[in-house]
Design an enzyme around this catalytic site. Structure first.
Site, PDB file in Angstrom:
ATOM      1  N   THR A 194     -14.232   8.925  13.017  1.00 46.53           N
ATOM      2  CA  THR A 194     -13.157   8.171  13.685  1.00 46.53           C
ATOM      3  C   THR A 194     -12.432   9.023  14.715  1.00 46.53           C
ATOM      4  O   THR A 194     -12.130   8.548  15.817  1.00 46.53           O
ATOM      5  CB  THR A 194     -12.171   7.618  12.631  1.00 46.53           C
ATOM      6  OG1 THR A 194     -12.907   6.832  11.708  1.00 46.53           O
ATOM      7  CG2 THR A 194     -11.093   6.767  13.272  1.00 46.53           C
ATOM      8  N   GLU A 246      -4.098   0.760  -0.126  1.00 47.63           N
ATOM      9  CA  GLU A 246      -4.253   0.144   1.192  1.00 47.63           C
ATOM     10  C   GLU A 246      -5.350  -0.922   1.222  1.00 47.63           C
ATOM     11  O   GLU A 246      -6.524  -0.615   1.437  1.00 47.63           O
ATOM     12  CB  GLU A 246      -4.573   1.221   2.251  1.00 47.63           C
ATOM     13  CG  GLU A 246      -4.721   0.627   3.650  1.00 47.63           C
ATOM     14  CD  GLU A 246      -5.029   1.650   4.748  1.00 47.63           C
ATOM     15  OE1 GLU A 246      -5.303   2.813   4.429  1.00 47.63           O
ATOM     16  OE2 GLU A 246      -5.000   1.258   5.918  1.00 47.63           O
ATOM     17  N   LYS A 254       0.249  -0.321   1.168  1.00 53.39           N
ATOM     18  CA  LYS A 254       0.051  -0.223   2.622  1.00 53.39           C
ATOM     19  C   LYS A 254      -0.813  -1.402   3.062  1.00 53.39           C
ATOM     20  O   LYS A 254      -2.045  -1.309   3.107  1.00 53.39           O
ATOM     21  CB  LYS A 254      -0.623   1.112   2.951  1.00 53.39           C
ATOM     22  CG  LYS A 254      -1.028   1.264   4.410  1.00 53.39           C
ATOM     23  CD  LYS A 254      -1.337   2.708   4.751  1.00 53.39           C
ATOM     24  CE  LYS A 254      -1.882   2.824   6.165  1.00 53.39           C
ATOM     25  NZ  LYS A 254      -1.847   4.175   6.699  1.00 53.39           N
ATOM     26  N   GLY A 298      -1.275   4.729  12.182  1.00 51.02           N
ATOM     27  CA  GLY A 298      -2.152   5.722  12.777  1.00 51.02           C
ATOM     28  C   GLY A 298      -2.099   5.539  14.285  1.00 51.02           C
ATOM     29  O   GLY A 298      -1.343   6.194  15.005  1.00 51.02           O
TER      30      GLY A 298
HETATM   31  P1  13P Z   1      -3.831   2.271  11.845  1.00 47.31           P
HETATM   32  O1  13P Z   1      -2.335   2.174  11.843  1.00 47.31           O
HETATM   33  O2  13P Z   1      -4.405   2.798  13.128  1.00 47.31           O
HETATM   34  O3  13P Z   1      -4.471   0.987  11.377  1.00 47.31           O
HETATM   35  O4  13P Z   1      -4.236   3.369  10.786  1.00 47.31           O
HETATM   36  C1  13P Z   1      -3.606   3.374   9.560  1.00 47.31           C
HETATM   37  C2  13P Z   1      -4.516   3.867   8.523  1.00 47.31           C
HETATM   38  O5  13P Z   1      -4.176   4.764   7.781  1.00 47.31           O
HETATM   39  C3  13P Z   1      -5.847   3.250   8.398  1.00 47.31           C
HETATM   40  O6  13P Z   1      -6.434   3.625   7.177  1.00 47.31           O
END
Ligand code: 13P
Length: 339
Positions: free
Chosen positions: A31, A179, A221, A293
């Site tokens: 990524t 998450e 999350k 992120g």
């Molecule tokens: P994003 O906010 O870019 O979706 O990333 C958060 C994250 O930790 C994804 O696992």
């Protein structure tokens, strides 16, 4: 481990401090390479270290950020000056956390659905991460919306692993961030997103309770309830309203914090959505904050572009985003603040 509940409670208190959120800087090698490519930044352990060092060291970052999620490589890296990167965070009063899932694989027996791997040997890995200073962890599961998807199999399999992961984390005194991400890809509308998110969160909390996860010692999350990226956008107000409705239906009041992912939303839209939720409902039972992120890093990465001379400007951009999201946690953000 008799002191685990105390440690978990103390970590939760610090992570959910008023007006603070989490920076997700835990991109896997694949990524981060994808993030670097548009700016022709070579992806090496040194450039990844330089980038993360830039992100972790703006003065006063700790005023707005309570925790940073690291990728395993970063937890063991040292700054250019020889200081372990997690120590740089601790110096700012920021808690280092760690992504502990090992990524997505195809869910066997289904098409276009994913399972998350990483449960085997997890306890031993967590103990090693804790020795390096990690006090919280993250595990991401994804669900895609398409004809008949997510399937019951995908929902149950992923809810089960999220709960197993969370229980293992708590057994070693590490706060789990749970998450479940309902992906934005597709042309589904807001109501469909709400329906699926509610189904997923119900399954996740059923499993968390069944596996004796202490709700007081975890953070959720989730994705926000948003129409698919190929559908007509919804208003900021409707996204906030639908997201709050789904969370009120599914997330027990015992959960101390809900820290959203940004999932591909632009920086300002992600901030506006969080702000609107905190405005519409200032007294939610849980702290509503961010664990972004891309929506924290995008402009900062663009400004840095791999050039050492750009570090101060890139840090100023990150600090501004962190501050605006901090305001959004309090319902005090204004679009005019973007200027
Ligand atoms: P994003 O906010 O870019 O979706 O990333 C958060 C994250 O930790 C994804 O696992």
């Amino acid at each position: 481990m008799t002191d685990s509940p105390k440690l978990l409670a103390a970590t939760i208190e610090r992570l959910t401090a008023k007006g603070k959120g989490i920076l997700a800087a835990d991109e896997s090698l694949k990524t981060i390479q994808k993030r670097f490519t548009p700016y022709s930044i070579e992806c090496t352990d040194a450039t990844r270290r330089d980038y993360r060092q830039m992100l972790f060291t703006p003065a006063d970052l700790g005023h707005y950020i309570s925790g940073v999620i690291l990728y395993e490589e970063t937890l063991f890296q040292k700054s250019a000056q020889g200081v372990p990167l997690p120590k740089l965070l601790e110096q700012q009063g920021i808690i280092p956390g760690i992504k502990v899932d090992l990524g997505l694989v195809d869910l066997a027996g289904s098409s276009d659905e994913k399972a998350t791997e990483g449960l085997d040997g997890l306890k031993a890995r967590l103990e090693r991460y804790k020795a390096e200073g990690a006090l919280f962890a993250k595990w991401r599961a994804v669900f895609n919306i398409a004809n008949g998807k997510p399937s019951r199999a995908a929902i149950q399999a992923n809810a089960h692993s999220l709960a197993r992961y969370a229980a293992i984390c708590q057994s070693v005194g590490i706060v789990p961030i749970v998450e479940p991400e309902v992906l934005m890809d597709g042309d589904h509308d807001l109501k469909t997103s709400a329906y699926v998110t509610e189904k997923v969160l119900n399954a996740v909390f059923t499993q968390l309770k069944m596996q004796h996860v202490t709700l007081e010692h975890m953070i959720l999350k989730p994705s926000m309830v948003i129409p698919g990226s190929d559908a007509k956008a919804a208003s900021i107000s409707d996204v906030a309203k639908e997201t709050l409705k789904v969370l009120l239906h599914t997330v027990p009041a015992a959960v101390p914090g809900i820290f959203f992912l940004s999932g591909g939303q632009s920086e300002s839209v992600a901030t506006a959505h969080l702000n609107e939720m905190n405005k519409q409902m200032p007294n939610t039972p849980w702290t509503l904050s961010f664990s972004y992120g891309r929506a924290l890093q995008h402009s900062s990465l663009e400004t840095w572009a791999g050039v050492a001379a750009n570090v101060p400007a890139a840090q100023a951009v990150l600090l501004k985003r962190a501050k605006l999201n901090s305001k959004a946690c309090l319902g005090q953000y204004n679009a005019a603040d973007e200027k």
